[in-house]
Scaffold this active site. Structure first.
Site, PDB file in Angstrom:
ATOM      1  N   GLU A  36      56.558  46.630  -2.178  1.00  0.00           N
ATOM      2  CA  GLU A  36      55.455  46.912  -1.260  1.00  0.00           C
ATOM      3  C   GLU A  36      55.479  45.979  -0.049  1.00  0.00           C
ATOM      4  OE1 GLU A  36      53.512  49.383  -1.034  1.00  0.00           O
ATOM      5  OE2 GLU A  36      54.122  50.332  -2.905  1.00  0.00           O
ATOM      6  N   TYR A 119      45.590  47.503   1.316  1.00  0.00           N
ATOM      7  CA  TYR A 119      46.602  48.487   0.929  1.00  0.00           C
ATOM      8  C   TYR A 119      47.496  47.950  -0.185  1.00  0.00           C
ATOM      9  CZ  TYR A 119      50.902  50.894   0.487  1.00  0.00           C
ATOM     10  OH  TYR A 119      51.974  51.514  -0.095  1.00  0.00           O
ATOM     11  N   ASP A 137      48.575  54.538   2.905  1.00  0.00           N
ATOM     12  CA  ASP A 137      49.612  54.087   3.824  1.00  0.00           C
ATOM     13  C   ASP A 137      49.772  55.126   4.936  1.00  0.00           C
ATOM     14  OD1 ASP A 137      51.173  56.183   2.791  1.00  0.00           O
ATOM     15  OD2 ASP A 137      52.987  54.963   2.744  1.00  0.00           O
ATOM     16  N   CYS A 199      57.230  72.183   7.309  1.00  0.00           N
ATOM     17  CA  CYS A 199      56.095  72.930   6.767  1.00  0.00           C
ATOM     18  C   CYS A 199      56.526  74.040   5.816  1.00  0.00           C
ATOM     19  CB  CYS A 199      55.246  73.502   7.897  1.00  0.00           C
ATOM     20  SG  CYS A 199      54.450  72.226   8.915  1.00  0.00           S
TER      21      CYS A 199
END
Length: 289
Positions: A36, A119, A137, A199
């Site tokens: 992270e 976060y 995020d 998409c």
């Protein structure tokens, strides 16, 4: 907001998730935390080899805490934003001092560690321990902005309305919520990308508010574009590279040779000293901390 987004995203993740070391069943909480820190503003492809090297050298927080912060900076290599290395080292020291060397599972305890913000605390609690937290995020924020709010990009910073919206689709069951959090993040990284989103491959295309609205173009404040060539960041990187490549202190002449423009070079060196990424040794020599 409709929870109907959850099932198709979870099914998509089950079929499409990347095999990343910090996601494997055997991954430790420390591996998750290291990932992270490294993944902030850095793509996965660049993080993978550095993460592997860190986990081999420092498989526990105690292993890292036993070394100098300068060695953490050296091993950070060219990932960029090397202050993250200092913060990760500071977190390791605190984990050893305050938590018996074990990465804590609770959000509040994680948030109290040096260099850990909202976060990262939520991400580590969620991805390492399967807890239920809103994890926001850049990828998650973009997916939810499009799917739920019908806009191409979210606001520059997280606000209460956005956090509440994310919470409204977070499954109640802890393990499912944890999987949802990583699944929607992966969807943003692989399909619902910032540029040229795929998409046609999206599992929630028929449920997406942005798609239903005709994919209206972003009309908010200009999105920041990070320059590199000729910037103070590039100059800092050149100076850091000299120090990483040498054991012990180096003379000022070596730093001078790394960057031609003297005013910018001195400004960059001063900022590195202020950030404690560099220390002065004697009258005219410099080293990693």
């Amino acid at each position: 907001m409709s929870p109907s987004l959850v099932d198709p995203v979870l099914r998509w993740y089950d079929a499409n998730a990347r095999d990343l070391p910090w996601r494997r069943a055997e991954a430790t909480a420390w591996s998750v935390m290291v990932s992270e820190f490294m993944l902030q503003q850095t793509p996965v492809s660049r993080v993978l080899p550095v993460h592997a090297a860190w986990m081999e050298r420092w498989p526990t927080p105690a292993d890292l805490a036993a070394e100098s912060s300068g060695e953490a900076v050296r091993a950070w290599g060219r990932l960029g934003y090397p202050r993250r290395a200092l913060r990760l080292h500071g977190a390791a020291v605190a984990i050893v001092a305050d938590h018996g060397g074990e990465v804590p599972a609770e959000y509040d305890a994680l948030l109290a560690l040096p260099g850990v913000g909202d976060y990262t605390a939520a991400a580590v609690a969620t991805f390492a321990y399967g807890r239920r937290h809103v994890v926001l995020d850049t990828n998650v924020r973009r997916v939810l902005a499009r799917a739920l709010s019908g806009v191409e990009f979210p606001a520059r910073s997280v606000n209460r309305a956005e956090r509440d919206l994310a919470a409204s689709v977070l499954p109640e069951d802890e393990p499912t919520a944890a999987t949802w959090s990583v699944a929607v993040m992966e969807l943003g990284a692989l399909v619902c990308t910032a540029d040229r989103p795929r998409c046609d491959a999206c599992p929630v295309r028929t449920l997406c508010a942005w798609q239903a609205a005709g994919k209206p173009a972003y009309d908010g404040p200009p999105r920041p574009v990070q320059a590199w060539a000729g910037t103070d960041r590039q100059c800092r990187g050149r100076l850091m590279a000299v120090l990483r490549d040498h054991v012990g202190a180096v003379g000022k002449d070596r730093l001078d040779a790394a960057w031609d423009e003297p005013v910018q070079r001195e400004r960059a060196l001063a900022s590195l000293l202020a950030d404690r990424l560099v220390v002065r040794v004697g009258e005219d020599r410099y080293a990693l901390p």
